[in-house]
Write a protein that holds these residues in place. Structure first.
Motif, mmCIF file in Angstrom:
data_model
loop_
_atom_site.group_PDB
_atom_site.id
_atom_site.type_symbol
_atom_site.label_atom_id
_atom_site.label_comp_id
_atom_site.label_asym_id
_atom_site.label_seq_id
_atom_site.Cartn_x
_atom_site.Cartn_y
_atom_site.Cartn_z
ATOM 1 N N ALA A 1 0.829 -1.209 0.000
ATOM 2 C CA ALA A 1 0.000 0.000 0.000
ATOM 3 C C ALA A 1 0.861 1.255 0.000
ATOM 4 N N ASN A 2 1.927 1.226 0.790
ATOM 5 C CA ASN A 2 2.825 2.379 0.824
ATOM 6 C C ASN A 2 3.482 2.601 -0.535
ATOM 7 N N THR B 1 2.291 1.703 -3.444
ATOM 8 C CA THR B 1 1.279 2.212 -4.375
ATOM 9 C C THR B 1 1.048 3.694 -4.166
ATOM 10 N N ASN B 2 0.971 4.112 -2.924
ATOM 11 C CA ASN B 2 0.779 5.528 -2.625
ATOM 12 C C ASN B 2 1.971 6.356 -3.077
ATOM 13 N N ALA B 3 3.176 5.814 -2.916
ATOM 14 C CA ALA B 3 4.374 6.544 -3.329
ATOM 15 C C ALA B 3 4.423 6.721 -4.843
ATOM 16 N N HIS C 1 1.847 6.718 -6.851
ATOM 17 C CA HIS C 1 0.786 7.661 -7.213
ATOM 18 C C HIS C 1 1.240 9.109 -6.992
ATOM 19 N N ALA C 2 1.867 9.339 -5.857
ATOM 20 C CA ALA C 2 2.353 10.692 -5.575
ATOM 21 C C ALA C 2 3.423 11.117 -6.576
ATOM 22 N N ASP D 1 3.705 10.029 -9.646
ATOM 23 C CA ASP D 1 3.021 10.241 -10.925
ATOM 24 C C ASP D 1 2.475 11.660 -11.018
ATOM 25 N N ARG E 1 7.799 1.084 -9.647
ATOM 26 C CA ARG E 1 6.864 -0.009 -9.353
ATOM 27 C C ARG E 1 7.594 -1.341 -9.270
#
Length: 362
Positions: free
Chosen positions: A305-306, A308-310, A312-313, A315, A359
């Protein structure tokens, strides 16, 4: 006080079907007196709500030690008296001559009495009492596991006060462990038992001034009287369960009462007050700790989850940087639209490659 309303499963009204209540406090605080008064109050006034009975049992650690001492010699052991040096288990003196001046600490007897007390607590909490959805078998398996750990022995009625022994179909059971429990480690052992048998856990701390405890202790007869210096050591070693620094398992499960000082009427009033507070804290069983495999799965899920959040940020941030680059004065001054388009495509491709690499690394 709210009523008990069925919500199904093994607990109703937001409460587990069983509750393990451990007393806590110095000798002379009035723990045993309050425990007996609490049981009497419930047996006389509070055992039925909406047709549901609350059964009460009391297991006295002191009485059990006395019984075992009488079995091994002609002299009973005194009121529990902890060795202030023994944090991991402590000890209590055992009478060998009948004189309070000749108290000898018998570690083996103290450990045996404590093991027997936990045996009786476990037997009361795991007996067949209106079994629902196979919970009895689940508790029996847990009890068997605890037996292998040396916690549980045989069941016996001696040393318990139970107004409903032998009567089936009693939905709720309050089991009171009557002892000093003045180290947090001792109380945690009770907490572990409650967790293992799916019972709620509540603590009742009977607060008393040391001088008051001394005065009451002085009124005791013979070997029930704790030596003054031993009581002083216990007071110095006491780890109250109601402090901000108390362990996490105690912070939401501890009720505090001040011992009665005048007589029976005061004791009865304290018992009523204690029941109100215990009832308010009687909730669901303590959660079972996650296994190592579950903790690892949680860690991996958290890491994913971390990550994925990283990504996204990153991006969002890279899109913003790319937009700023394309609108910068130098780029905007370029007159060839094809050149600007090619630069935009190259930068965006590099941005996507960067995100893919992040990723992959995560």
């Amino acid at each position: 006080m709210d009523d008990l309303n069925d919500i199904g499963g093994d607990g109703i009204g937001g409460r587990a079907r069983m509750c393990l209540l451990n007393m806590c406090g110095l000798p002379g605080a009035g723990k045993s007196t309050i425990a007996r008064a609490l049981a009497a109050h419930l047996n006389d006034n509070g055992t039925k709500r909406d047709g549901i009975n609350i059964r009460v049992s009391v297991v006295s650690f002191d009485d059990i030690e006395k019984q075992l001492a009488m079995q091994s010699s002609s002299s009973p052991s005194p009121q529990h008296q902890e060795d202030a040096e023994g944090r991991s288990g402590g000890g209590h003196p055992t009478v060998t001559t009948g004189s309070s001046a000749n108290l000898v600490y018998d570690a083996a007897l103290w450990r045996a009495a404590r093991k027997e007390a936990f045996s009786r607590l476990t037997a009361l909490l795991t007996e067949d009492d209106e079994d629902k959805e196979g919970k009895r078998w689940e508790r029996a398996a847990q009890a068997e596991e605890a037996t292998e750990e040396g916690m549980i022995g045989s069941d016996t009625n001696t040393g318990t006060s139970d107004g409903y022994r032998g009567v089936r179909g009693r939905r709720y059971h309050l089991v009171i462990a009557d002892d000093n429990f003045y180290y947090a480690s001792m109380r945690y052992q009770v907490h572990q038992l409650a967790r293992r048998v799916s019972a709620a856990h509540v603590q009742l701390y009977v607060e008393v001034a040391l001088e008051t405890a001394h005065l009451r202790n002085a009124l005791r007869i013979g070997t029930d009287r704790v030596p003054r210096d031993a009581l002083d050591r216990m007071a110095a070693a006491m780890e109250p369960p109601n402090l901000p620094t108390s362990r996490l398992f105690e912070r939401t499960r501890t009720a505090v009462v001040v011992a009665a000082v005048a007589g029976d009427n005061d004791t009865a009033a304290v018992a009523v007050s204690a029941w109100e507070r215990v009832y308010a804290l009687w909730g669901v069983p303590p959660p079972i700790p996650a296994t190592e495999e579950e903790r690892e799965a949680q860690r991996l899920a958290g890491s994913a989850a971390n990550a994925t959040n990283a990504v996204h940020a990153l991006d969002i941030r890279s899109r913003k940087v790319l937009s700023e680059c394309m609108t910068a004065p130098g780029m905007a001054a370029t007159t060839d639209p094809k050149e600007r388009g090619r630069a935009s495509r190259d930068l965006n491709a590099a941005r996507k490659a960067m995100l893919d690499a992040v990723r992959e690394a995560g």
